[in-house]
Design a protein around this motif. Structure first.
Motif, short mmCIF file in Angstrom:
data_model
loop_
_atom_site.label_atom_id
_atom_site.label_comp_id
_atom_site.label_asym_id
_atom_site.label_seq_id
_atom_site.Cartn_x
_atom_site.Cartn_y
_atom_site.Cartn_z
N GLU A 589 0.88 -1.33 -0.09
CA GLU A 589 -0.13 0.01 -0.01
C GLU A 589 0.90 1.34 0.01
O GLU A 589 0.49 2.33 -0.81
CB GLU A 589 -0.81 0.01 1.46
CG GLU A 589 -2.14 -1.14 1.07
CD GLU A 589 -3.07 -0.88 2.04
OE1 GLU A 589 -2.62 -0.11 3.28
OE2 GLU A 589 -3.84 -1.67 2.34
N GLU A 593 1.02 3.84 -2.93
CA GLU A 593 0.63 5.36 -2.53
C GLU A 593 1.90 6.31 -3.02
O GLU A 593 1.77 7.45 -3.65
CB GLU A 593 0.53 5.84 -0.75
CG GLU A 593 0.24 6.99 -0.36
CD GLU A 593 -1.05 7.48 -0.90
OE1 GLU A 593 -1.27 8.64 -1.28
OE2 GLU A 593 -2.13 6.75 -1.11
N GLN A 894 -8.18 -2.77 0.02
CA GLN A 894 -8.99 -1.70 -0.84
C GLN A 894 -9.89 -2.25 -1.77
O GLN A 894 -9.88 -3.19 -2.29
CB GLN A 894 -8.03 -0.88 -1.49
CG GLN A 894 -8.24 0.55 -1.95
CD GLN A 894 -7.25 1.33 -2.75
OE1 GLN A 894 -6.04 0.89 -2.80
NE2 GLN A 894 -7.60 2.17 -3.34
#
Length: 957
Positions: A589, A593, A894
């Motif tokens: 993640e 990002e 997600q």
């Protein structure tokens, strides 16, 4: 066709004698040809004098070169067959060359070898029989031809071979019992193919004309009075011909009307009513058969669907002879289809149960499709069912092992079937017997065979769960009361990587529970608790249950302590695994990002460069006119994506002075760009039309088109007009007015959509176009549009490692050397670029299996390719936890939208607002408004602020 016209019957007496001497004449002709060849070879080469020119010498030289090439090719084919005797195409090529070269001895030997391995087709048999008939002059040689005919009619039921057999037998009527032998062959031929709707008539007429010829020879000389014996013979012969007519007219055959008219003309007596009744009934039946025969006549090979419909029709009628015949007709054209053989053999096993017929069909099945393990298993069961000698069954099993199966599991299945047969032979009431020792040695050989032979070829034994050893242990424990041997076998099973599975330990425990003792049960469960890694809770529960019923307090305490320690370690390991998985997910993640932020910064920098065509006018801090504007003055307006006529980018109206490049006004836009912008603007003004799901049956969905396609309506209409009249084409555009690469094509008729699906994967502007049925996936979530099979296809190969430059034609040149290639599909990505993968479809499984053996590891353009039978792996679906129950080790993932994860996955919400943990209110232009979550009243429209308002707000701060 052997039938003769009515006007020729008077001459048939002499014809019979000619046919009786046909073999001798054929031999004499062959001998004369050989003598002529010898004479030509012995002639003086100089006898032609100067008339022989250079052209003749050149042609003779070319002939010698061709002969040498053929000899080299024959030698190569013989060597190849010595390596792999089951190469069907190699046999055909060798026979063709040998026949061309006139090598009769080698030709006979080659045909013999092929007939031992495979049933021969009708064409091969007829060529072989004609060659042998030419050379058969003596009676002993004629007997060999008869034997060859007997072999030919057993391979397939072919009317042409039976007719040839009957005609050849007429040549031997001069021998003792010759006439009766001919009649016997004709009767057998009628039994085999006399019911054939389209070809049966020829046999009936040939048989009838033969009897008519016998009748003519039995007629007395003109003017003489026949004796009582002659009169009786004439009456008997007439009755035979009457009987043949009546039998034929009771069977539905083509040209029945002509046969009936011939009978009326031939018979001196009126036709009996029963014959007329049967004839009319047969005519009615013929009308039912005609649609199926016409379908077969117009269909293209292999005609499987048409034959299956015909078989289903005959099965409903229930006539065993007709069912057998239609199966045989289907198999003659589809001899390499294992499923068809399996259905036919199943029918014979369950319905007819005639030993000779059943075993013959099973034998032909495994000779045609030796790579299909199911056919071998059914053959072994049929031989056992009909009490065939044990030696023959064992010999057939050895042939099965050498048949060349294409999967490791096939060898496990054939071994299991043979071991089951051996087990059924054993009398377990005796302590020891020859059959029991044979069974044990077979079990041991099976384990060794899978370990060595199969594992060496497939890199796996095909029996990871050791099912054969498990069955051996059950036989020893339950039938032989030999638990010691069973425990040894289970110890061996556990050492082969099965100790970590709970089900294996519980299988062993159940065997000990039924035939062992409590001590060994406890020992097995303690080992299971220690070793099991998939379901240790289940094993622990079984151990506690055992101690609760039969154990002492010490046993109970030991079991509780062992299970608690084990479960504690398991939970600790699972927690560590979950933490590790969560850490990996967090890292992913964070990386995502970072990539997202980098893309956003890159995009922002590009946007800033575009928004700086000149220098922005500077604001004079001392200019009170700027700060003292009235509140109602018109301010710069920011336009967002989709608002008004904006271009989707955040814009601000501003005055521009002469900048670095001397720009004093807006640049003149490029004409092409202006046209494109106008087209996009015009498309945006067109109201969106929702798809009408009621027209799905006449609509196809077209996707993966190029975004840069100009005028998609015109381009696609030209493309799809060949499929039928196009009612409407609805391309899908974005809010900017740009084409999104997919559209709906609506036809006027439903049949046009079926033709349109044939354009799937057609390359349009460099990309493969996807054409699929228009289906609402919300109503049909299980609908799949993937057009290719995802299951095992034994006639199709999967090739990987191909160079990207390899074309379809180049790959076909490589593959066609091993069989007839039906189709080749190069796998590409959505942009049409090759992925180095391909699927190659052959006509049958035999050719595919041969291609795997010869092409795997082959080098193509300096790339080593891998070749295997097409068997795509099952796509694993994500595990779904029960509703309302989250897995304790589940990692939050997600959630994406309905179209999945986008390329950039950029949020349209500002990052400053995303960081707020509890965004109760939003601020816009300095005004605070209540969030809809905290207030049920609609938010008030924010008051517009002037520059002066902004100045006051900042001075206060």
């Amino acid at each position: 066709r052997a039938a003769l016209g009515a006007g020729e019957r008077g001459c048939l007496r002499g014809e019979l004698h000619k046919m009786a001497a046909a073999g001798a004449e054929a031999a004499a002709v062959a001998e004369e040809e050989e003598e002529e060849k010898k004479r030509l070879l012995e002639d003086d080469p100089e006898s032609g004098g100067d008339s022989e020119d250079e052209g003749d010498s050149d042609s003779s030289g070319d002939g010698e070169d061709e002969e040498k090439e053929n000899e080299a090719e024959i030698q190569r084919l013989e060597e190849q067959l010595s390596i792999n005797a089951f190469d069907y195409n190699c046999h055909l090529d060798l026979i063709k060359l040998l026949r061309q070269e006139g090598e009769l001895i080698k030709l006979r030997r080659a045909r013999q070898k092929m007939s031992e391995l495979f049933p021969l087709t009708e064409e091969i048999w007829l060529d072989w029989l004609k060659d042998e008939i030419k050379m058969a002059s003596e009676s002993s040689e004629r007997e060999k031809v008869y034997e060859l005919f007997e072999r030919a009619v057993k391979d397939y039921i072919c009317p042409e071979i039976w007719l040839e057999y009957a005609q050849y037998s007429i040549g031997g009527i001069g021998q003792e019992g010759g006439i009766e032998k001919v009649r016997s062959i004709f009767e057998r031929a009628l039994t085999a193919v006399g019911l054939h709707v389209t070809k049966g008539t020829a046999l009936w007429e040939a048989y009838r004309e033969f009897e008519n010829a016998i009748l003519e020879t039995a007629q007395p000389a003109p003017g003489s009075v026949p004796s009582p014996e002659q009169q009786q013979m004439l009456c008997s012969q007439l009755e035979k011909i009457h009987t043949l007519f009546r039998r034929q007219l009771g069977i539905p055959l083509l040209d029945m009307e002509a046969s009936y008219a011939e009978y009326e003309e031939w018979s001196e007596e009126p036709i009996p009513e029963t014959v007329i009744k049967n004839y009319k009934k047969a005519l009615q039946q013929l009308e039912k058969y005609k649609p199926y025969e016409e379908a077969l006549l117009s269909a293209e090979t292999p005609k499987l669907a048409e034959y299956q419909a015909y078989i289903d029709f005959e099965m409903k009628a229930g006539d065993p002879a007709r069912i057998q015949l239609i199966y045989e007709r289907a198999l003659a054209e589809n001899c390499l289809v294992p499923d068809l053989w399996a259905r036919y053999n199943q029918y014979l096993d369950r319905q007819l149960k005639v030993k000779e017929l059943v075993l013959s069909a099973h034998d032909r099945a495994v000779r045609n499709c030796p790579w299909t393990v199911g056919l071998w298993i059914r053959y072994l069961l049929a031989m056992e069912r009909h009490r065939v000698d044990h030696g023959i069954i064992s010999e057939m099993f050895e042939k099965a092992l050498n048949a060349g199966f294409i999967q490791a599991t096939d060898y496990v299945e054939i071994w299991q079937a043979y071991l089951d047969y051996l087990r059924r032979r054993v009398d377990f009431t005796q302590d020891s017997s020859k059959e029991l020792e044979e069974l044990r040695s077979a079990f041991a050989r099976a384990v060794e065979y899978l370990k060595q032979e199969v594992e060496e070829r497939f890199s796996e034994s095909g029996d990871p769960s050791c099912t054969i050893m498990q069955n051996w242990a059950r036989v020893e424990a339950r039938l032989c009361n030999n638990m010691q041997k069973a425990r040894e076998l289970w110890d061996n099973i556990m050492t082969k990587g099965n100790a970590k599975y709970a089900n294996m330990w519980l299988e062993y425990y159940n065997l000990e529970r039924a035939h062992g003792d409590t001590q060994h049960c406890r020992k097995a469960l303690h080992r299971a608790v220690q070793c099991t890694s998939d379901y240790p809770e289940h094993v622990c529960e079984v151990l506690l249950t055992l101690e609760r019923i039969e154990g002492t307090l010490e046993d109970w305490d030991a079991a509780v302590q062992k299970t608690e320690n084990r479960l504690a370690r398991v939970n600790e390991q699972r927690a560590k695994a979950a933490e590790k998985e969560a850490a990996l997910a967090k890292q992913e993640e964070e990386k995502a990002e970072q990539r997202k932020q980098a893309r956003a910064e890159k995009k922002a920098s590009k946007k800033a460069k575009k928004a700086r065509p000149g220098d922005k006018r500077k604001v004079d801090d001392d200019d009170e006119g700027e700060w003292g504007q009235e509140e109602g003055a018109e301010q710069p307006i920011k336009r967002h994506k989709g608002d008004g006529d904006g271009d989707g980018v955040l814009l601000e109206d501003m005055e521009v002075e002469t900048g670095l490049f001397g720009r004093s006004g807006p640049e003149k836009p490029d004409h092409a760009a202006n046209q494109k912008e106008k087209a996009s603007t015009s498309r945006k003004d067109v109201p969106k039309i929702l798809h009408d799901s009621s027209k799905d049956n006449v609509t196809v969905f077209v996707s993966n088109l190029s975004y840069n396609m100009a005028d998609p309506e015109v381009k696609l209409k030209e493309l799809f007009e060949s499929c039928g009249e196009v009612e409407e084409i609805r391309p899908v555009f974005s809010n900017k007015g740009t084409f999104r690469g997919y559209c709906y094509v609506e036809f006027k008729e439903e049949k046009s959509t079926l033709q349109a699906l044939g354009l799937d994967r057609k390359v349009v502007e460099g990309r493969p176009m996807f054409v699929s049925p228009c289906v609402d996936k919300n109503k049909n979530p299980d609908f799949k549009v993937f057009r290719y099979s995802t299951t095992l296809e034994k006639h199709k190969l999967f090739i990987s490692g191909l160079p990207f430059s390899c074309t379809k034609e180049e790959l076909e040149d490589v593959c066609k050397a091993h069989g007839n290639v039906k189709d080749i599909r190069l796998v590409t990505n959505r942009a049409g670029k090759p992925k180095g993968l391909a699927y190659v479809e052959y006509e049958n499984e035999a050719q595919a299996s041969q291609a795997v053996l010869k092409m795997d590891g082959l080098t193509v353009k300096e790339h080593v390719i891998k070749v295997a039978i097409s068997n795509p792996p099952v796509r694993k679906l994500p595990d779904k936890t029960e509703a309302g129950k989250a897995s304790p080790f589940a990692v939050p993932r997600q959630v994406y939208g309905a179209r999945g994860k986008g390329r950039t996955q950029l949020s349209m919400m500002p990052r400053a607002l995303q960081r707020q943990s509890n965004p109760v209110a939003k601020a816009e232009n300095g005004m605070v408004q209540n969030s809809p979550a905290t207030s049920s009243e609609p938010p008030e429209e924010p008051k517009k602020m002037s520059n002066a308002d902004f100045a006051k707000m900042l001075l206060k701060k």
